[in-house]
Design an enzyme around this catalytic site. Structure first.
Site, PDB file in Angstrom:
ATOM      1  N   ARG A  47      -4.566   5.122  -9.731  1.00 16.45           N
ATOM      2  CA  ARG A  47      -5.035   4.115  -9.082  1.00 16.45           C
ATOM      3  C   ARG A  47      -3.738   2.579  -8.750  1.00 16.45           C
ATOM      4  NH1 ARG A  47      -4.094   0.487 -12.144  1.00 16.45           N
ATOM      5  NH2 ARG A  47      -5.360  -1.090 -11.026  1.00 16.45           N
ATOM      6  N   GLY A  48      -3.982   1.881  -7.354  1.00 14.51           N
ATOM      7  CA  GLY A  48      -3.193   0.938  -7.526  1.00 14.51           C
ATOM      8  C   GLY A  48      -2.662   1.634  -6.746  1.00 14.51           C
ATOM      9  N   ALA A  49      -2.184   0.641  -5.727  1.00  8.42           N
ATOM     10  CA  ALA A  49      -1.411   0.916  -4.585  1.00  8.42           C
ATOM     11  C   ALA A  49      -0.100   1.617  -4.525  1.00  8.42           C
ATOM     12  CB  ALA A  49      -1.144   0.063  -3.333  1.00  8.42           C
ATOM     13  N   ARG A  90      -7.801   8.278  -0.239  1.00  4.51           N
ATOM     14  CA  ARG A  90      -8.398   6.391  -0.250  1.00  4.51           C
ATOM     15  C   ARG A  90      -7.911   5.758   1.043  1.00  4.51           C
ATOM     16  NH1 ARG A  90      -8.161   3.898  -5.469  1.00  4.51           N
ATOM     17  NH2 ARG A  90      -9.864   2.498  -4.468  1.00  4.51           N
ATOM     18  N   GLN A 192     -11.094  -2.638 -13.779  1.00  2.00           N
ATOM     19  CA  GLN A 192      -9.693  -2.384 -13.868  1.00  2.00           C
ATOM     20  C   GLN A 192      -9.279  -3.366 -15.337  1.00  2.00           C
ATOM     21  OE1 GLN A 192     -11.377  -1.865 -11.569  1.00  2.00           O
ATOM     22  NE2 GLN A 192     -10.302  -0.126 -10.008  1.00  2.00           N
ATOM     23  N   ASP A 233      -3.455  -4.400  -1.560  1.00  2.00           N
ATOM     24  CA  ASP A 233      -3.260  -2.797  -1.519  1.00  2.00           C
ATOM     25  C   ASP A 233      -2.982  -2.577   0.518  1.00  2.00           C
ATOM     26  OD1 ASP A 233      -5.907  -2.940  -3.454  1.00  2.00           O
ATOM     27  OD2 ASP A 233      -5.219  -1.066  -3.437  1.00  2.00           O
ATOM     28  N   ASN A 243      -7.041  -6.900  -0.939  1.00  5.20           N
ATOM     29  CA  ASN A 243      -6.690  -6.276  -2.509  1.00  5.20           C
ATOM     30  C   ASN A 243      -8.681  -6.385  -2.348  1.00  5.20           C
ATOM     31  OD1 ASN A 243      -5.323  -5.859  -5.338  1.00  5.20           O
ATOM     32  ND2 ASN A 243      -6.229  -7.979  -5.482  1.00  5.20           N
ATOM     33  N   LYS A 244      -8.157  -5.915  -4.297  1.00  7.90           N
ATOM     34  CA  LYS A 244      -9.544  -5.740  -5.243  1.00  7.90           C
ATOM     35  C   LYS A 244     -10.186  -6.833  -4.554  1.00  7.90           C
ATOM     36  CE  LYS A 244     -10.150  -2.289  -6.940  1.00  7.90           C
ATOM     37  NZ  LYS A 244     -11.009  -1.188  -6.185  1.00  7.90           N
TER      38      LYS A 244
HETATM   39  O1  MRU Z   1      -9.064   0.486  -6.591  1.00  7.88           O
HETATM   40  P1  MRU Z   1      -7.688   0.154  -7.267  1.00  7.88           P
HETATM   41  O2  MRU Z   1      -7.916   0.277  -8.575  1.00  7.88           O
HETATM   42  O3  MRU Z   1      -6.298   1.583  -6.897  1.00  7.88           O
HETATM   43  O4  MRU Z   1      -7.375  -1.278  -6.882  1.00  7.88           O
HETATM   44  C1  MRU Z   1      -6.137  -1.685  -7.466  1.00  7.88           C
HETATM   45  C2  MRU Z   1      -5.598  -2.822  -7.097  1.00  7.88           C
HETATM   46  O5  MRU Z   1      -6.614  -3.068  -6.283  1.00  7.88           O
HETATM   47  C3  MRU Z   1      -4.771  -3.412  -7.205  1.00  7.88           C
HETATM   48  O6  MRU Z   1      -4.854  -5.225  -7.416  1.00  7.88           O
HETATM   49  C4  MRU Z   1      -3.439  -3.298  -6.251  1.00  7.88           C
HETATM   50  O7  MRU Z   1      -3.655  -2.128  -5.977  1.00  7.88           O
HETATM   51  C5  MRU Z   1      -1.996  -3.546  -6.207  1.00  7.88           C
HETATM   52  S1  MRU Z   1      -1.611  -3.065  -7.591  1.00  7.88           S
HETATM   53  C6  MRU Z   1       0.310  -3.515  -8.063  1.00  7.88           C
END
Ligand code: MRU
Length: 342
Positions: A47-49, A90, A192, A233, A243-244
């Site tokens: 996970r993470g963009a 996603r 996370q 994201d 973002n999250k």
């Molecule tokens: O749902 P996730 O864990 O994929 O969400 C991740 C985030 O929101 C991060 O802050 C974002 O992807 C940036 S990662 C460098």
């Protein structure tokens, strides 16, 4: 880095560190087909963009490797099937679509389709690590001795495959000898921040305190937070940033307390196809993630549950966007356009 590989192409498989098990268990899954990678993305094993983009690109690579000896038309059909499946995993992180589009375009325009598909996927992986490094260097200039940096979710190496974006800035400043501290929001519902950000900070021996999400205002007022840095994201042309979930509230709190609020992200997270954050699709996830905690039900049956995974921070709350092309300042329409031309 954290001393662990996040993802890797090995022969015709993709090996993925299962992040759902961290910090208590370090376990890898071996994906031999695109369905396995799609499942890993959907269930946040990776996970993470930026890391989602890399995983999707490597998914395309294994389809190419497995169908390399087929005629071009068949190979392209298989790649398109993989592309369509991965695209559905996603909706919010634009890096997924950016990476898939890059790989499919390369495949469609190449004579040696299989080899070029694999090369493009590996190139995306390499570039991601390089852009993290640049973000880290640009961002570290903004930090100084005594800074207490609050961050939300995990925008570290686990989320990018490199050193991370927001956490890459912190790690780089720390390596430069700056005496900084981190406050990590736990980041409900999937934790996370608690599970992954603190894991990375502890691995680097960077001082970190974990707080519950609802303590952010207290931390800003009473615990000396001097800067906020988060990942992204998807960023619209005007700088509005998804973002999250919870990031928007933190940005409002930061403004109220006079604390600079930075977003750290590579240009691949900027969606130049959309003008404002209104157009960013927000993922709603399974209600179980909220209704259950550690497999124990914490709410009555029959309750309605809303589980948006991201929110959008309007550009006026953002002090700067730390990118691989430098720190972009408002007005973001102009600085973003300039960054893409440079
Ligand atoms: O749902 P996730 O864990 O994929 O969400 C991740 C985030 O929101 C991060 O802050 C974002 O992807 C940036 S990662 C460098």
């Amino acid at each position: 880095m954290i001393g662990l590989k996040v993802i890797e192409l090995k022969d015709s498989s993709v090996i993925i560190l299962d992040q759902t098990l961290l910090p208590t268990e370090v376990k890898y899954i071996e994906c031999e087909d695109v369905e396995c990678i799609a499942e890993a993305i959907e269930n946040l094993r990776i996970r993470g963009a930026p890391a989602i983009g890399v995983a999707a690109a490597l998914g395309m690579a294994i389809t190419a490797i497995k169908n390399a000896d087929k005629p071009s038309e068949i190979l392209l059909i298989e790649l398109k099937k993989s592309y369509d499946r991965l695209k559905k995993t996603r909706p919010t992180a634009v890096n997924l679509f950016w990476a898939l589009d890059r790989v499919i375009k390369r495949a469609e325009s190449s004579k040696n389709i299989a080899a070029e598909t694999v090369k493009e996927a590996l190139r995306i992986h390499d570039e991601t690590k390089i852009s993290d490094k640049r973000i880290g260097e640009y961002g570290a200039d903004l930090l100084e001795d005594g800074d207490v940096v609050l961050t939300h979710c995990n925008a570290g190496g686990l989320a990018t495959t490199g050193i991370g974006t927001a956490l890459g800035v912190i790690k780089t400043a720390w390596k430069q000898g700056k005496k900084i501290k981190v406050i990590a929001d736990e980041t409900r519902p999937l934790l996370q921040g608690a599970r992954l950000t603190t894991f990375e900070m502890v691995a680097e021996e960077i001082p970190v305190d974990l707080i519950c999400d609802n303590m952010a205002a207290f931390a800003m007022k009473n615990l000396g937070v001097t800067k906020v840095i988060v990942g992204a994201d998807r960023i619209a042309r005007n700088g509005d940033t998804a973002n999250k979930i919870g990031t928007y509230g933190i940005a409002i709190l930061a403004k109220e307390h006079g604390i600079p609020f930075y977003v750290a992200a590579p240009l691949s997270t900027i969606d130049v196809g959309i003008a404002t954050g209104e157009e960013i699709p927000i993922e709603y996830r399974n209600p179980r993630e909220i209704k259950f905690f550690n497999n124990k039900r914490v709410a009555p049956d029959g309750v309605g549950i809303l589980n948006p995974a991201f929110d959008v921070t309007p550009n006026e709350y953002i002090t700067g966007i730390i990118t691989d092309k430098g720190v972009l300042k408002p007005p973001f329409e102009e600085s973003i356009e300039k960054a893409f031309k440079s």
